[in-house]
Design an enzyme around this catalytic site. Structure first.
Site, PDB file in Angstrom:
ATOM      1  N   LYS A  65      28.501 -20.320  13.059  1.00  0.00           N
ATOM      2  CA  LYS A  65      27.493 -19.263  12.910  1.00  0.00           C
ATOM      3  C   LYS A  65      26.254 -19.816  12.212  1.00  0.00           C
ATOM      4  CE  LYS A  65      27.422 -14.256  12.031  1.00  0.00           C
ATOM      5  NZ  LYS A  65      26.816 -13.917  13.309  1.00  0.00           N
ATOM      6  N   TYR A 118      25.280 -18.512   8.355  1.00  0.00           N
ATOM      7  CA  TYR A 118      25.178 -17.166   7.789  1.00  0.00           C
ATOM      8  C   TYR A 118      26.398 -16.336   8.148  1.00  0.00           C
ATOM      9  CZ  TYR A 118      23.848 -15.096  12.345  1.00  0.00           C
ATOM     10  OH  TYR A 118      23.842 -14.664  13.643  1.00  0.00           O
ATOM     11  N   GLU A 176      28.595 -14.120  25.991  1.00  0.00           N
ATOM     12  CA  GLU A 176      28.567 -13.103  24.934  1.00  0.00           C
ATOM     13  C   GLU A 176      27.146 -12.577  24.838  1.00  0.00           C
ATOM     14  OE1 GLU A 176      29.149 -14.707  20.938  1.00  0.00           O
ATOM     15  OE2 GLU A 176      28.275 -16.611  21.572  1.00  0.00           O
ATOM     16  N   LEU A 212      30.849 -17.234  19.791  1.00  0.00           N
ATOM     17  CA  LEU A 212      31.218 -16.957  18.409  1.00  0.00           C
ATOM     18  C   LEU A 212      32.534 -16.166  18.392  1.00  0.00           C
ATOM     19  CD1 LEU A 212      30.063 -17.287  15.491  1.00  0.00           C
ATOM     20  CD2 LEU A 212      29.479 -14.870  15.654  1.00  0.00           C
TER      21      LEU A 212
HETATM   22  N1  PDD Z   1      25.913 -11.288  14.892  1.00  0.00           N
HETATM   23  N2  PDD Z   1      28.156 -13.201  18.992  1.00  0.00           N
HETATM   24  C1  PDD Z   1      27.023 -13.549  18.370  1.00  0.00           C
HETATM   25  C2  PDD Z   1      26.140 -14.558  19.013  1.00  0.00           C
HETATM   26  C3  PDD Z   1      26.688 -12.960  17.136  1.00  0.00           C
HETATM   27  O1  PDD Z   1      25.560 -13.332  16.508  1.00  0.00           O
HETATM   28  C4  PDD Z   1      27.552 -11.995  16.572  1.00  0.00           C
HETATM   29  C5  PDD Z   1      27.253 -11.340  15.264  1.00  0.00           C
HETATM   30  C6  PDD Z   1      28.726 -11.659  17.275  1.00  0.00           C
HETATM   31  C7  PDD Z   1      29.710 -10.671  16.724  1.00  0.00           C
HETATM   32  O2  PDD Z   1      30.387 -11.211  15.612  1.00  0.00           O
HETATM   33  P1  PDD Z   1      30.956 -10.277  14.456  1.00  0.00           P
HETATM   34  O3  PDD Z   1      31.843  -9.299  15.120  1.00  0.00           O
HETATM   35  O4  PDD Z   1      31.716 -11.222  13.611  1.00  0.00           O
HETATM   36  O5  PDD Z   1      29.802  -9.628  13.771  1.00  0.00           O
HETATM   37  C8  PDD Z   1      29.003 -12.303  18.470  1.00  0.00           C
HETATM   38  C9  PDD Z   1      25.486 -10.750  13.624  1.00  0.00           C
HETATM   39  C10 PDD Z   1      25.914  -9.340  13.398  1.00  0.00           C
HETATM   40  C11 PDD Z   1      24.002 -10.962  13.496  1.00  0.00           C
HETATM   41  O6  PDD Z   1      23.555 -12.022  13.933  1.00  0.00           O
HETATM   42  O7  PDD Z   1      23.305 -10.104  12.943  1.00  0.00           O
END
Ligand code: PDD
Length: 287
Positions: free
Chosen positions: A149, A33, A182, A207
């Site tokens: 992801k 996703y 994270e 991620l």
């Molecule tokens: N999540 N780490 C994890 C485990 C994440 O699921 C996400 C983002 C991030 C931040 O990534 P980005 O800056 O590309 O959004 C880091 C999304 C927002 C979610 O699962 O809803």
């Protein structure tokens, strides 16, 4: 007009949006996703999310369901039909629908694609950022490919539920060496005692946050120093400031870890300024 979802080539009312019971995303978590923040109905950090989408699909040997140009059109049309200005756009691509069997379907099936849009109350989000949020820590228990992801989010779901039960907004995973990897859905940062920014490097099993890399550009332009190196929860408590980044949270000040205050226990000047600068840049470059 109500919410509209995109499901495998059709726009349908959200309440009637369904996928097949043998979708491999549903049965195996065999899906990836992406989430884009929306500003004024436009996709923030579009390029970074597309690049990561293509990479996640490639790592799982799932074909891009359509060209990037076509996907952009459909994503934007999904946003338009929902009439959302500020919010989040969710895209999920699964390997497709096939009789249940663990290996990839042979011959391959068409990837299944869904898109949804959620409105965000920006005023409430800004009020939350002005107050700051708490995080809790939890042992790292995820698989070795957190750079992809995927929708396999059970450890993240449990960690974030633990956070919610403690009145916190995020959970930070802590690895066996005692370092924060994270958050459950965000990347973790501190401003150390010398005023230097610190966030974990992306060679680690995390991620590669798109917000993280956009913010790194903002930070470098602003002349601040960054150390891409992990930190422990104790270092976060000894830090001047902490914050998290992600498409859902943007740049969000963290004021407590496991119930203990970070710095003064209020959002710090660096995180507050970086939130503003990030949002300005994201708005200006949104497509
Ligand atoms: N999540 N780490 C994890 C485990 C994440 O699921 C996400 C983002 C991030 C931040 O990534 P980005 O800056 O590309 O959004 C880091 C999304 C927002 C979610 O699962 O809803």
């Amino acid at each position: 007009m109500g919410r509209v979802a995109y499901v495998n080539g059709r726009f349908v009312p959200h309440g009637e949006a369904v996928v097949h019971i043998e979708d491999r995303g549903y049965q195996f978590g065999d899906a990836i996703y992406e989430v884009w923040a929306l500003f004024d109905g436009k996709l923030a950090d579009a390029e970074g999310h597309f690049a990561r989408l293509e990479r996640s699909l490639g790592e799982l040997s799932i074909d891009m369901p359509m060209s990037r140009a076509a996907l952009t059109l459909v994503l934007k049309e999904t946003v338009r039909r929902n009439r959302v200005r500020d919010g989040m756009l969710y895209l999920q691509v699964s390997r497709g629908v096939a009789r249940r069997d663990h290996p990839f379907p042979n011959p391959p099936v068409r990837p299944a694609v869904i898109m949804t849009v959620n409105a965000t109350n920006r005023a409430a989000a800004e009020a939350r950022a002005a107050k700051g949020v708490s995080v809790v820590t939890t042992p790292e228990n995820r698989w070795g490919r957190c750079d992809i992801k995927t929708v396999n989010l059970i450890p993240n779901v449990l960690a974030k539920q633990k956070a919610r039960a403690a009145g916190a907004v995020e959970a930070w995973f802590v690895d066996e060496l005692g370092f924060v990897t994270e958050g459950g859905s965000s990347n973790a940062w501190i401003v150390d005692g010398d005023g230097r920014l610190r966030t974990r490097d992306t060679n680690a099993n995390i991620l590669r946050g798109v917000t993280r890399s956009s913010l790194l550009e903002v930070i470098r332009r602003d002349g601040l120093e960054v150390d891409e190196r992990p930190f422990t929860p104790a270092e976060a408590l000894a830090a001047r400031e902490a914050f998290i980044t992600g498409a859902g949270t943007l740049v969000l000040p963290v004021i407590a870890v496991d119930g203990k205050p970070v710095g003064e226990g209020t959002p710090g000047p660096v995180a507050t300024r970086l939130r503003r600068l990030y949002i300005e840049q994201a708005k200006a470059s949104a497509i």
